[in-house]
Scaffold this motif. Structure first.
Motif, PDB file in Angstrom:
ATOM      1  N   TRP A   1       1.217  -1.379  -0.180  1.00  0.00           N
ATOM      2  CA  TRP A   1       0.070  -0.036  -0.017  1.00  0.00           C
ATOM      3  C   TRP A   1       0.699   1.081  -0.091  1.00  0.00           C
ATOM      4  N   ALA A   2       2.134   1.257   0.578  1.00  0.00           N
ATOM      5  CA  ALA A   2       2.833   2.554   0.724  1.00  0.00           C
ATOM      6  C   ALA A   2       3.524   2.685  -0.678  1.00  0.00           C
ATOM      7  N   GLU A   3       3.856   1.557  -1.641  1.00  0.00           N
ATOM      8  CA  GLU A   3       4.273   1.971  -2.885  1.00  0.00           C
ATOM      9  C   GLU A   3       3.068   2.669  -3.684  1.00  0.00           C
ATOM     10  N   TYR A   4       1.825   1.943  -3.726  1.00  0.00           N
ATOM     11  CA  TYR A   4       0.682   2.547  -4.226  1.00  0.00           C
ATOM     12  C   TYR A   4       0.498   3.560  -3.933  1.00  0.00           C
ATOM     13  N   LYS A   5       0.447   4.133  -2.809  1.00  0.00           N
ATOM     14  CA  LYS A   5      -0.158   5.434  -2.248  1.00  0.00           C
ATOM     15  C   LYS A   5       1.074   6.675  -2.638  1.00  0.00           C
ATOM     16  N   LYS A   6       2.220   6.251  -2.582  1.00  0.00           N
ATOM     17  CA  LYS A   6       3.316   6.977  -3.189  1.00  0.00           C
ATOM     18  C   LYS A   6       3.009   7.442  -4.656  1.00  0.00           C
ATOM     19  N   ALA A   7       2.786   6.198  -5.457  1.00  0.00           N
ATOM     20  CA  ALA A   7       2.370   6.545  -6.848  1.00  0.00           C
ATOM     21  C   ALA A   7       1.300   7.321  -7.031  1.00  0.00           C
ATOM     22  N   THR A   8       0.334   7.075  -6.216  1.00  0.00           N
ATOM     23  CA  THR A   8      -1.047   7.915  -6.394  1.00  0.00           C
ATOM     24  C   THR A   8      -0.814   9.151  -6.087  1.00  0.00           C
ATOM     25  N   TYR A   9      -0.245   9.458  -4.895  1.00  0.00           N
ATOM     26  CA  TYR A   9       0.007  10.881  -4.846  1.00  0.00           C
ATOM     27  C   TYR A   9       1.026  11.725  -5.369  1.00  0.00           C
ATOM     28  N   SER A  10       1.867  11.039  -6.232  1.00  0.00           N
ATOM     29  CA  SER A  10       2.607  11.848  -7.154  1.00  0.00           C
ATOM     30  C   SER A  10       2.245  12.145  -8.560  1.00  0.00           C
ATOM     31  N   ARG A  11       0.769  11.555  -8.754  1.00  0.00           N
ATOM     32  CA  ARG A  11       0.156  11.806  -9.821  1.00  0.00           C
ATOM     33  C   ARG A  11      -0.925  12.900  -9.883  1.00  0.00           C
ATOM     34  N   ARG A  12      -1.280  13.186 -10.905  1.00  0.00           N
ATOM     35  CA  ARG A  12      -2.472  14.370 -11.120  1.00  0.00           C
ATOM     36  C   ARG A  12      -3.754  13.399 -10.995  1.00  0.00           C
ATOM     37  N   LEU A  13      -4.801  14.174 -10.273  1.00  0.00           N
ATOM     38  CA  LEU A  13      -5.993  13.558 -10.024  1.00  0.00           C
ATOM     39  C   LEU A  13      -6.469  12.937 -11.611  1.00  0.00           C
ATOM     40  N   GLY A  14      -6.882  11.909 -11.803  1.00  0.00           N
ATOM     41  CA  GLY A  14      -7.266  11.389 -13.140  1.00  0.00           C
ATOM     42  C   GLY A  14      -6.485  10.408 -14.014  1.00  0.00           C
ATOM     43  N   ASP A  15      -5.223  10.807 -13.733  1.00  0.00           N
ATOM     44  CA  ASP A  15      -4.118   9.961 -14.289  1.00  0.00           C
ATOM     45  C   ASP A  15      -4.316   8.536 -13.947  1.00  0.00           C
TER      46      ASP A  15
END
Length: 344
Positions: A313-327
Motif C-alpha cells: 500500500w505504501a508503494e501504491y499510495k506514493k504512486a497515487t499522490y505523485s500523479r495528478r487526479l485522473g491519471d
C-alpha cells in the motif's frame, strides 16, 4: 487522482441511470450476491438499513457544519493539508484544483483527539463525534467486505481477507469532509443549455474532478444535495441522486487489484450545486502501509490470469499522490509475464 477541468468537455454525455439499492438487513446470501453484482457492473451502490445510528450521523454532520461555517482565518488553523488537515480549492500537491474546501483526518482515536485541538472550540465534543462515526462506518465497511468475500467464494476461515486490512491497528484509513459552497450569483450558469447538459440540481462548475479512489472501499454520506456523478464508461456521466439515510459505497483501486479486475474502481466527480451548498463525509478504508496487495487466489484461474503484480500500500499510495487526479495508476501495476511472482 483527479484532473479538475474548469468545465466538462463538450462531448460528454449525461445519462440517467438508477444505481443498485442494497438493504443490508436482507437475507445474507442474497445481499452478498447483490453486492458482488453491483461491484462488477457499477463499482458503486447505495446502502440502506446499514445500522449506523441516526444520532451518530447527526452529531458528525453538526460538527462538520460548525467547522465549515467558521471564518477562513479560523479554519486555516487546522491546515495546511499535508496530508491531513484543512485545505481549500487546491487538491493535493500536483496542481489539481476544485471548488471545494475540505478537512482530512486520520481514522484513529488518538490522532482525532490530537487534531481536534486546532479544529474545534469544543475539542472533546468534536473528537467524540468523529471517533463514534468512524467506528460505526468502519464496522459497516467490514461487514460489506466480508459479504463480498463470501459472494466471491472465499472460504469462511479466510472471509476476512479484505476486512482484516482495515481492522488492522496500523490501518491507514482516513475520513475526509468535503464542503462545496454555492457559487456566487455572477458565476452561476443558469442557461437552458447548462440545465440540459448537466443534472438539474448542478452547476457546470466542477467541485472535485474525475478520479478513482485508491483505497479499498469508500463509505460516503452526503447532506442529500445533488452533485455526485459516476462514469461507467468513457465520456458518459451518471448523476447519483441523493437518497435520504443511505450510504454510497464504491470500490477502490486496491479492491479492484485484489479481485483481479472483477470489481471496478469507478471514476467519479462532484459538481457544484447551483442552489445549495453540498457537504459529504467520506470514510476511506485503507490497508496498513506495509500490507502487500495482489489478487487473492480465488480470483486467479487459467481463464482469468493474474492482472496485477503484488505491491505494498505504501508503494501504491506514493504512486497515487505523485500523479495528478485522473491519471491512470493501476495500469502501471499490471502484471507482466517476466515479473517476479510474490505471494501475498
Amino acid at each position: 487522482m483527479v484532473v479538475a477541468t474548469p468545465t466538462p468537455v463538450a462531448n460528454e454525455k449525461i445519462r440517467a441511470t438508477e444505481l443498485p439499492i442494497i438493504d443490508l438487513m436482507g437475507k445474507r446470501s442474497e445481499v452478498s450476491k447483490l453486492i458482488v453484482k453491483a461491484c462488477e457492473n457499477f463499482g458503486f451502490f447505495k446502502l440502506v438499513n446499514h445500522g449506523v445510528a441516526e444520532d451518530v450521523i447527526a452529531k458528525m454532520e453538526e460538527q462538520s457544519h460548525q467547522f465549515f461555517a467558521k471564518p477562513s482565518s479560523e479554519k486555516e488553523l487546522a491546515g495546511p493539508s499535508n496530508p491531513y488537515g484543512y485545505g481549500c480549492k487546491s487538491i493535493g500537491c500536483n496542481g489539481d484544483v476544485g471548488e471545494v474546501e475540505y478537512l482530512i483526518l486520520e481514522a484513529n482515536p488518538l490522532s482525532i483527539s490530537h487534531s481536534s485541538q486546532t479544529i474545534s472550540n469544543d475539542p472533546i465534543k468534536f473528537s467524540c463525534a468523529v471517533s463514534s462515526y468512524v467506528e460505526a462506518v468502519r464496522e459497516v465497511a467490514c461487514e460489506i467486505l466480508n459479504l463480498m468475500a463470501e459472494g466471491l467464494g472465499v472460504p469462511v476461515p479466510d472471509s476476512s481477507v479484505f476486512s482484516g486490512l482495515i481492522r488492522d491497528v496500523e490501518s491507514d484509513s482516513l475520513l475526509r469532509l468535503n464542503h462545496y459552497p454555492v457559487p456566487p450569483l455572477r458565476d452561476r450558469d443558469t442557461s437552458p443549455a447548462a440545465s440540459f447538459h448537466h443534472h438539474p440540481n448542478s452547476n457546470n462548475r466542477i467541485g472535485f474532478g474525475e478520479h478513482t479512489d485508491p483505497q479499498i472501499l469508500t463509505i460516503l454520506r452526503s447532506n442529500d444535495v445533488g452533485g455526485l456523478q459516476i462514469s461507467p464508461e468513457e465520456g458518459v456521466w451518471v448523476p447519483v441522486n441523493p437518497h435520504p439515510g443511505a450510504f454510497f459505497v464504491n470500490v477502490g483501486d486496491v479492491l479492484q487489484a485484489m479481485t483481479n479486475g472483477k470489481f471496478v474502481s469507478v471514476k467519479h466527480r462532484a459538481m457544484v450545486n447551483r442552489y445549495e451548498s453540498r457537504m459529504s463525509m467520506a470514510y476511506f478504508g485503507s490497508p496498513p502501509l506495509h500490507a502487500r496487495i495482489g489478487p487473492i487466489p480465488e480470483m486467479e484461474t487459467p481463464q482469468n490470469p493474474r492482472l496485477y503484480r503484488s505491491f505494498t500500500w505504501a508503494e501504491y499510495k506514493k504512486a497515487t499522490y505523485s500523479r495528478r487526479l485522473g491519471d491512470s495508476r493501476l495500469n502501471s501495476f499490471r502484471f507482466q509475464p517476466n515479473d517476479e511472482y510474490i505471494e501475498n
